[in-house]
Motif scaffolding. Structure first.
Motif, PDB file in Angstrom:
ATOM      1  N   ILE A  59      50.100 -95.150  12.929  1.00  0.00           N
ATOM      2  CA  ILE A  59      50.354 -93.900  13.638  1.00  0.00           C
ATOM      3  C   ILE A  59      49.027 -93.311  14.071  1.00  0.00           C
ATOM      4  O   ILE A  59      48.041 -93.336  13.322  1.00  0.00           O
ATOM      5  N   TRP A  60      48.969 -92.811  15.279  1.00  0.00           N
ATOM      6  CA  TRP A  60      47.769 -92.118  15.760  1.00  0.00           C
ATOM      7  C   TRP A  60      48.176 -91.109  16.828  1.00  0.00           C
ATOM      8  O   TRP A  60      49.331 -91.051  17.258  1.00  0.00           O
ATOM      9  N   MET A  61      47.211 -90.305  17.243  1.00  0.00           N
ATOM     10  CA  MET A  61      47.502 -89.216  18.174  1.00  0.00           C
ATOM     11  C   MET A  61      46.541 -89.247  19.351  1.00  0.00           C
ATOM     12  O   MET A  61      45.350 -89.552  19.198  1.00  0.00           O
ATOM     13  N   GLU A  62      47.088 -88.922  20.520  1.00  0.00           N
ATOM     14  CA  GLU A  62      46.294 -88.702  21.729  1.00  0.00           C
ATOM     15  C   GLU A  62      46.644 -87.314  22.254  1.00  0.00           C
ATOM     16  O   GLU A  62      47.805 -86.913  22.199  1.00  0.00           O
ATOM     17  N   SER A  63      45.656 -86.587  22.738  1.00  0.00           N
ATOM     18  CA  SER A  63      45.942 -85.230  23.207  1.00  0.00           C
ATOM     19  C   SER A  63      44.853 -84.740  24.143  1.00  0.00           C
ATOM     20  O   SER A  63      43.705 -85.211  24.101  1.00  0.00           O
ATOM     21  N   ARG A  64      45.260 -83.807  24.983  1.00  0.00           N
ATOM     22  CA  ARG A  64      44.313 -83.090  25.832  1.00  0.00           C
ATOM     23  C   ARG A  64      44.681 -81.613  25.752  1.00  0.00           C
ATOM     24  O   ARG A  64      45.818 -81.239  26.040  1.00  0.00           O
ATOM     25  N   GLN A  65      43.739 -80.816  25.308  1.00  0.00           N
ATOM     26  CA  GLN A  65      44.028 -79.404  25.052  1.00  0.00           C
ATOM     27  C   GLN A  65      44.548 -78.704  26.308  1.00  0.00           C
ATOM     28  O   GLN A  65      44.002 -78.836  27.389  1.00  0.00           O
ATOM     29  N   GLY A  66      45.666 -77.992  26.120  1.00  0.00           N
ATOM     30  CA  GLY A  66      46.270 -77.261  27.212  1.00  0.00           C
ATOM     31  C   GLY A  66      47.180 -78.089  28.094  1.00  0.00           C
ATOM     32  O   GLY A  66      47.805 -77.551  29.014  1.00  0.00           O
ATOM     33  N   GLU A  67      47.288 -79.414  27.824  1.00  0.00           N
ATOM     34  CA  GLU A  67      48.090 -80.273  28.696  1.00  0.00           C
ATOM     35  C   GLU A  67      49.192 -81.026  27.942  1.00  0.00           C
ATOM     36  O   GLU A  67      50.376 -80.892  28.267  1.00  0.00           O
ATOM     37  N   PHE A  68      48.819 -81.835  26.944  1.00  0.00           N
ATOM     38  CA  PHE A  68      49.850 -82.634  26.268  1.00  0.00           C
ATOM     39  C   PHE A  68      49.357 -83.058  24.878  1.00  0.00           C
ATOM     40  O   PHE A  68      48.162 -83.021  24.573  1.00  0.00           O
ATOM     41  N   THR A  69      50.313 -83.487  24.085  1.00  0.00           N
ATOM     42  CA  THR A  69      50.038 -84.158  22.807  1.00  0.00           C
ATOM     43  C   THR A  69      50.973 -85.343  22.713  1.00  0.00           C
ATOM     44  O   THR A  69      52.168 -85.220  22.965  1.00  0.00           O
ATOM     45  N   ARG A  70      50.409 -86.493  22.369  1.00  0.00           N
ATOM     46  CA  ARG A  70      51.219 -87.714  22.274  1.00  0.00           C
ATOM     47  C   ARG A  70      50.930 -88.387  20.926  1.00  0.00           C
ATOM     48  O   ARG A  70      49.782 -88.722  20.626  1.00  0.00           O
TER      49      ARG A  70
END
Length: 334
Positions: free
Chosen positions: A311-322
Motif C-alpha cells: 500500500i502506498w499513497m500519491e497526492s498533490r495538495q489541493g487537487e487529489f489523493t490516491r
C-alpha cells in the motif's frame, strides 16, 4: 560446586587414565622396562593430572560459588550478568556469553512489550477523547427537541468508526488467529463499504466512479473491507468544498491486481507524504481537522503487510489523493 560433583564429571577421564596406566604396565613388562622407571612414569602422570585438575577445580568452584552467592543476594535476578566476571575457562566463558545474549534478548523483548503497551495506552487515551466529542454532541441534541433526527446519523457513524478502529487495532497484534484467505470480489467489498457510509456520502454530495472493480483478489474479506472503510472515511473527512468525489479503479496484470482509491479532497502536502502511514502521525491536515487521530492509515499499512499486500499513497495538495493497494496473484490460497 563440591569436589564430589567435580570428580563425578571426571569419571570417564578417570577410567580412561586407569586403562592407559594398565597398558603402560603391560607393555612395560613385555619390553622388560625397569619397575622403578614405570613407577616414576605413574607418579609424574598422576602429579600432572592432579595439578591440572586441582587448578581447574579451584577456578570452577570460585566462579560458580561466587555466581550463586551473587544470585542469592540480588533482588533483581536479571542483573546477574552485570555482576559476574569472566571465569577464565572455556565452558564458563561460553556459559557467560550465552547468559548475556539470552538476557539481552529478553530485555529487548520486554522493552518492545513496554513500548507497545505505552503506545496502546496513549492511543486509548486519545481515542477516549475523540469518542467523547460525538457522544457530547448527541447529548446536547437530546436536550434540543427541535433537532432534526438526520443530524444524529453523522455522530453515530463517528462513534461506530472509532469503536471499529480500536477493535481492529487490538486484533492487528495477532491477526493470524482472525485470518480467512478467500477469493474476494473487489466490487462487492467496495459496495459494502459505500453502503456503510451511504448517509455521509449523500450528505457530502459525493459522486462515485468505479472502473474495472469486478476483479477478484485473494485476501481476507473482513480486513480488506475495514481497510477500504478507513480510506473512504479519510476521503470524507478531508473533503474539499460542498461536493466530493470518490473513484475506484482496478488495473490487472499477469502477476498483480492494483486497486486505486482516489478523491479530490484537500490533498496531502509533499512534506507529509512519506510519513502518512506512521503511527499517530497527523501532519498538517491533522492539525486542520480536529478529529484526526493518525491511526487509520497506520493500521491499514500494518494489515496490508501481514496480508502480503502493498500500500502506498500519491497526492498533490489541493487537487487529489490516491491510495494504491497491490494484491499479488497467489494461487496457493485458492
Amino acid at each position: 560446586m563440591t569436589l564430589k560433583q567435580f570428580l563425578r564429571e571426571k569419571v570417564g577421564w578417570i577410567f580412561g587414565i586407569a586403562f592407559q596406566l594398565f597398558l603402560v604396565t603391560v607393555f612395560g613388562k613385555a619390553f622388560q622396562v625397569n619397575s622403578s622407571f614405570l613407577a616414576c612414569v605413574y607418579f609424574m602422570e598422576l602429579l600432572v593430572l592432579f595439578l591440572m585438575w586441582g587448578n581447574d577445580f579451584q577456578k570452577r568452584r570460585a566462579f560458580y560459588n561466587d555466581m550463586q552467592k551473587k544470585l542469592d543476594d540480588l533482588d533483581k535476578k536479571y542483573l546477574l550478568t552485570e555482576m559476574i566476571e569472566p571465569p577464565g575457562f572455556l565452558e564458563g566463558d561460553i556459559f557467560c556469553e550465552t547468559l548475556y545474549e539470552t538476557n539481552k534478548s529478553m530485555n529487548e523483548w520486554v522493552g518492545e512489550r513496554e513500548r507497545s503497551v505505552k503506545e496502546f495506552k496513549d492511543y486509548v487515551e486519545m481515542w477516549i477523547h475523540e469518542i467523547k466529542l460525538p457522544i457530547s454532541a448527541l447529548s446536547l441534541m437530546n436536550y434540543n427537541e427541535k433537532t432534526d433526527i438526520r443530524l444524529y446519523r453523522p455522530q453515530i457513524d463517528k462513534i461506530s468508526h472509532y469503536v471499529e478502529q480500536i477493535l481492529y487495532y487490538v486484533r492487528a497484534d495477532a491477526p493470524q488467529k482472525d485470518f480467512l484467505m478467500t477469493r474476494c470480489c473487489l466490487k462487492k467489498l467496495i459496495q459494502e463499504v459505500l453502503l456503510e457510509h451511504k448517509e455521509v456520502l449523500i450528505t457530502g454530495k459525493f459522486s462515485i466512479e468505479q472502473k474495472g472493480t469486478e476483479a477478484f483478489v485473494v485476501s481476507d474479506a473482513k480486513w480488506i473491507t475495514f481497510i477500504l472503510g478507513q480510506l473512504v472515511n479519510n476521503s470524507i473527512k478531508y473533503q474539499k468544498g460542498e461536493t466530493g468525489y470518490l473513484g475506484f479503479e482496478v488495473e490487472e496484470t499477469d502477476d498483480n491486481v492494483v486497486l486505486s482509491i482516489e478523491d479530490h479532497g484537500i490533498g496531502v502536502p509533499a512534506s507529509d507524504l512519506k510519513r502518512v502511514f506512521d503511527k499517530s502521525f497527523t501532519g498538517e491536515n491533522g492539525r486542520r481537522v480536529a478529529s484526526s487521530t493518525g491511526m487509520g492509515l497506520y493500521i491499514c499499512r500494518k494489515m496490508c503487510k501481514k496480508l502480503g499486500h502493498e500500500i502506498w499513497m500519491e497526492s498533490r495538495q489541493g487537487e487529489f489523493t490516491r491510495v494504491i493497494i497491490r494484491f499479488g496473484k497467489d494461487q496457493y490460497y485458492v
